[in-house]
Design a protein around this motif. Structure first.
Motif, PDB file in Angstrom:
ATOM      1  N   UNK A 100       0.836  -1.215   0.000  1.00  0.00           N
ATOM      2  CA  UNK A 100       0.000   0.000   0.000  1.00  0.00           C
ATOM      3  C   UNK A 100       0.862   1.253   0.000  1.00  0.00           C
ATOM      4  N   UNK A 101       2.193   1.061  -0.081  1.00  0.00           N
ATOM      5  CA  UNK A 101       3.082   2.235  -0.124  1.00  0.00           C
ATOM      6  C   UNK A 101       3.057   2.867  -1.511  1.00  0.00           C
ATOM      7  N   UNK A 102       2.609   2.076  -2.497  1.00  0.00           N
ATOM      8  CA  UNK A 102       2.574   2.632  -3.855  1.00  0.00           C
ATOM      9  C   UNK A 102       1.458   1.944  -4.626  1.00  0.00           C
ATOM     10  N   UNK A 103       1.192   2.444  -5.803  1.00  0.00           N
ATOM     11  CA  UNK A 103       0.149   1.805  -6.616  1.00  0.00           C
ATOM     12  C   UNK A 103      -0.636   2.791  -7.453  1.00  0.00           C
ATOM     13  N   UNK A 104      -0.718   4.057  -6.970  1.00  0.00           N
ATOM     14  CA  UNK A 104      -1.466   5.022  -7.791  1.00  0.00           C
ATOM     15  C   UNK A 104      -0.646   5.373  -9.029  1.00  0.00           C
ATOM     16  N   UNK A 105      -1.330   5.832 -10.052  1.00  0.00           N
ATOM     17  CA  UNK A 105      -0.623   6.257 -11.281  1.00  0.00           C
ATOM     18  C   UNK A 105      -0.220   7.709 -11.164  1.00  0.00           C
ATOM     19  N   UNK A 106      -1.172   8.577 -10.865  1.00  0.00           N
ATOM     20  CA  UNK A 106      -0.821   9.974 -10.601  1.00  0.00           C
ATOM     21  C   UNK A 106      -0.186  10.063  -9.213  1.00  0.00           C
ATOM     22  N   UNK A 107       0.698  11.056  -9.063  1.00  0.00           N
ATOM     23  CA  UNK A 107       1.260  11.333  -7.738  1.00  0.00           C
ATOM     24  C   UNK A 107       0.981  12.811  -7.447  1.00  0.00           C
ATOM     25  N   UNK A 108       0.973  13.173  -6.185  1.00  0.00           N
ATOM     26  CA  UNK A 108       0.691  14.563  -5.789  1.00  0.00           C
ATOM     27  C   UNK A 108       1.914  15.081  -5.036  1.00  0.00           C
ATOM     28  N   UNK A 109       2.598  16.025  -5.648  1.00  0.00           N
ATOM     29  CA  UNK A 109       3.864  16.531  -5.079  1.00  0.00           C
ATOM     30  C   UNK A 109       4.790  15.367  -4.731  1.00  0.00           C
ATOM     31  N   UNK A 110       4.860  14.409  -5.681  1.00  0.00           N
ATOM     32  CA  UNK A 110       5.783  13.283  -5.524  1.00  0.00           C
ATOM     33  C   UNK A 110       5.259  12.155  -4.665  1.00  0.00           C
ATOM     34  N   UNK A 111       4.083  12.340  -4.072  1.00  0.00           N
ATOM     35  CA  UNK A 111       3.552  11.310  -3.181  1.00  0.00           C
ATOM     36  C   UNK A 111       2.643  10.351  -3.918  1.00  0.00           C
ATOM     37  N   UNK A 112       2.892   9.063  -3.813  1.00  0.00           N
ATOM     38  CA  UNK A 112       2.007   8.055  -4.420  1.00  0.00           C
ATOM     39  C   UNK A 112       0.972   7.629  -3.385  1.00  0.00           C
ATOM     40  N   UNK A 113      -0.224   7.285  -3.871  1.00  0.00           N
ATOM     41  CA  UNK A 113      -1.248   6.717  -2.993  1.00  0.00           C
ATOM     42  C   UNK A 113      -1.233   5.202  -3.167  1.00  0.00           C
ATOM     43  N   UNK A 114      -2.004   4.518  -2.315  1.00  0.00           N
ATOM     44  CA  UNK A 114      -2.004   3.043  -2.337  1.00  0.00           C
ATOM     45  C   UNK A 114      -2.607   2.501  -3.623  1.00  0.00           C
ATOM     46  N   UNK A 115      -3.455   3.280  -4.237  1.00  0.00           N
ATOM     47  CA  UNK A 115      -4.072   2.830  -5.490  1.00  0.00           C
ATOM     48  C   UNK A 115      -4.865   3.974  -6.078  1.00  0.00           C
ATOM     49  N   UNK A 116      -5.464   3.701  -7.224  1.00  0.00           N
ATOM     50  CA  UNK A 116      -6.212   4.746  -7.939  1.00  0.00           C
ATOM     51  C   UNK A 116      -7.305   4.078  -8.761  1.00  0.00           C
ATOM     52  N   UNK A 117      -8.522   4.613  -8.611  1.00  0.00           N
ATOM     53  CA  UNK A 117      -9.682   4.107  -9.350  1.00  0.00           C
ATOM     54  C   UNK A 117      -9.910   5.039 -10.539  1.00  0.00           C
ATOM     55  N   UNK A 118     -10.141   4.477 -11.701  1.00  0.00           N
ATOM     56  CA  UNK A 118     -10.435   5.269 -12.902  1.00  0.00           C
ATOM     57  C   UNK A 118     -11.833   4.949 -13.420  1.00  0.00           C
ATOM     58  N   UNK A 119     -12.649   5.986 -13.536  1.00  0.00           N
ATOM     59  CA  UNK A 119     -13.987   5.839 -14.146  1.00  0.00           C
ATOM     60  C   UNK A 119     -13.878   6.443 -15.539  1.00  0.00           C
ATOM     61  N   UNK A 120     -13.969   5.580 -16.552  1.00  0.00           N
ATOM     62  CA  UNK A 120     -13.665   5.959 -17.938  1.00  0.00           C
ATOM     63  C   UNK A 120     -14.956   6.273 -18.689  1.00  0.00           C
ATOM     64  N   UNK A 121     -15.015   7.491 -19.266  1.00  0.00           N
ATOM     65  CA  UNK A 121     -16.213   7.950 -19.986  1.00  0.00           C
ATOM     66  C   UNK A 121     -15.824   8.349 -21.402  1.00  0.00           C
ATOM     67  N   UNK A 122     -16.800   8.320 -22.338  1.00  0.00           N
ATOM     68  CA  UNK A 122     -16.481   8.787 -23.707  1.00  0.00           C
ATOM     69  C   UNK A 122     -17.511   9.806 -24.169  1.00  0.00           C
ATOM     70  N   UNK A 123     -17.094  10.651 -25.101  1.00  0.00           N
ATOM     71  CA  UNK A 123     -17.870  11.802 -25.565  1.00  0.00           C
ATOM     72  C   UNK A 123     -18.951  11.351 -26.561  1.00  0.00           C
ATOM     73  N   UNK A 124     -20.177  11.237 -26.030  1.00  0.00           N
ATOM     74  CA  UNK A 124     -21.264  10.747 -26.913  1.00  0.00           C
ATOM     75  C   UNK A 124     -21.898  11.888 -27.699  1.00  0.00           C
ATOM     76  N   UNK A 125     -21.521  13.137 -27.361  1.00  0.00           N
ATOM     77  CA  UNK A 125     -22.059  14.259 -28.151  1.00  0.00           C
ATOM     78  C   UNK A 125     -21.427  14.272 -29.535  1.00  0.00           C
ATOM     79  N   UNK A 126     -20.104  13.965 -29.549  1.00  0.00           N
ATOM     80  CA  UNK A 126     -19.375  14.110 -30.829  1.00  0.00           C
ATOM     81  C   UNK A 126     -19.084  12.785 -31.529  1.00  0.00           C
ATOM     82  N   UNK A 127     -19.049  11.699 -30.789  1.00  0.00           N
ATOM     83  CA  UNK A 127     -18.567  10.450 -31.409  1.00  0.00           C
ATOM     84  C   UNK A 127     -19.603   9.328 -31.255  1.00  0.00           C
ATOM     85  N   UNK A 128     -19.445   8.320 -32.113  1.00  0.00           N
ATOM     86  CA  UNK A 128     -20.452   7.245 -32.178  1.00  0.00           C
ATOM     87  C   UNK A 128     -20.078   6.012 -31.372  1.00  0.00           C
TER      88      UNK A 128
END
Ligand SMILES: NS(=O)(=O)c1nccs1
Ligand SMILES: [Zn+2]
Length: 227
Positions: A100-128
């Protein structure tokens, strides 16, 4: 050759197989809070989201973590940095580490978090389709939520990680019987950083408007480290 995180197939050599990985707007990044600027336009156009609750979602072992396929035609993410377009939830997944000392992808001022959740969305206004959207600079919007390790477990995350024993190997999938409401993954404080970036894994398309929440959510050690 399968990409991964070892010296011979990791991020430093991805650009050989996936040219976009060598681009100018690659994610993840270290978020330097001292140079992040506040943008009054973002405060005026509040980021809003609406999700459905779904059951029997399919969870996949990606070999680098888990991914839940959750296409929701009734979901909407809009406002904030997303202009006039509406983005729809496609899937959510987690990045974590051996400890749990590392695992996140983004870091904040060099600090990693234990993990990171990504909620992935796509642009339905412009694309099919999701695949088409991933070919454009404003095609995807990904909400990033940091995991902090604490004493209380997160009930929604528990519904997900309790199925992992059934999908021990890469490529295996199973159904999550419980009802999942993605809204519950979001922190109570809705402050965020945003920047134009890319998919953090190959093919590393430079198509993501990143929205990374400042406040982490708390999970237990067991919920965020694979055994
Ligand atoms: N980690 S990520 O959300 O940038 C992503 N990579 C590939 C599909 S979605
Ligand atoms: Zn991700």
């Amino acid at each position: 050759a399968e990409w991964g995180y070892s010296p011979t197939n990791g991020p430093d050599v991805w650009a050989r197989l996936f040219p976009q990985a060598g681009g100018a707007r690659q994610s993840p990044v270290d978020i330097c809070t001292s140079i992040a600027s506040s943008d009054s336009n973002l405060e005026m156009k509040k980021l809003t989201f609406a999700y459905e609750s779904q059951s029997d979602l399919r969870i996949l072992n990606t070999g680098h973590g888990w991914k839940v396929e959750a296409p929701q035609s009734g979901s909407r993410l809009e406002g904030g940095p997303l202009g006039e377009d509406i983005y729809q939830l496609e899937q959510f997944h987690c990045h974590w580490g051996e400890t749990s000392a590392e695992g996140s992808e983004h870091t904040v001022d060099g600090r990693a978090y234990a993990g990171e959740l990504h909620l992935v969305h796509w642009n339905t206004t412009k694309y099919q389709s999701f695949a088409e959207a991933a070919q454009h600079p404003d095609g995807l919007a990904v909400l990033g939520v940091f995991f902090d390790v604490g004493n209380e477990s997160n009930d929604e995350i528990e519904k997900i990680v309790s199925t992992l024993s059934e999908i021990k190997f890469k490529g295996q999938f199973t159904d999550i019987p419980d009802v999942i409401d993605p809204t519950t993954f979001l922190p109570s404080g809705l402050g965020y950083w945003t920047y134009l970036g890319s998919l953090t894994t190959p093919p590393c398309n430079e198509c993501v408007i990143w929205i990374v929440y400042k406040e982490p959510i708390t999970v237990t050690e067991e919920q965020v480290t694979y055994h």
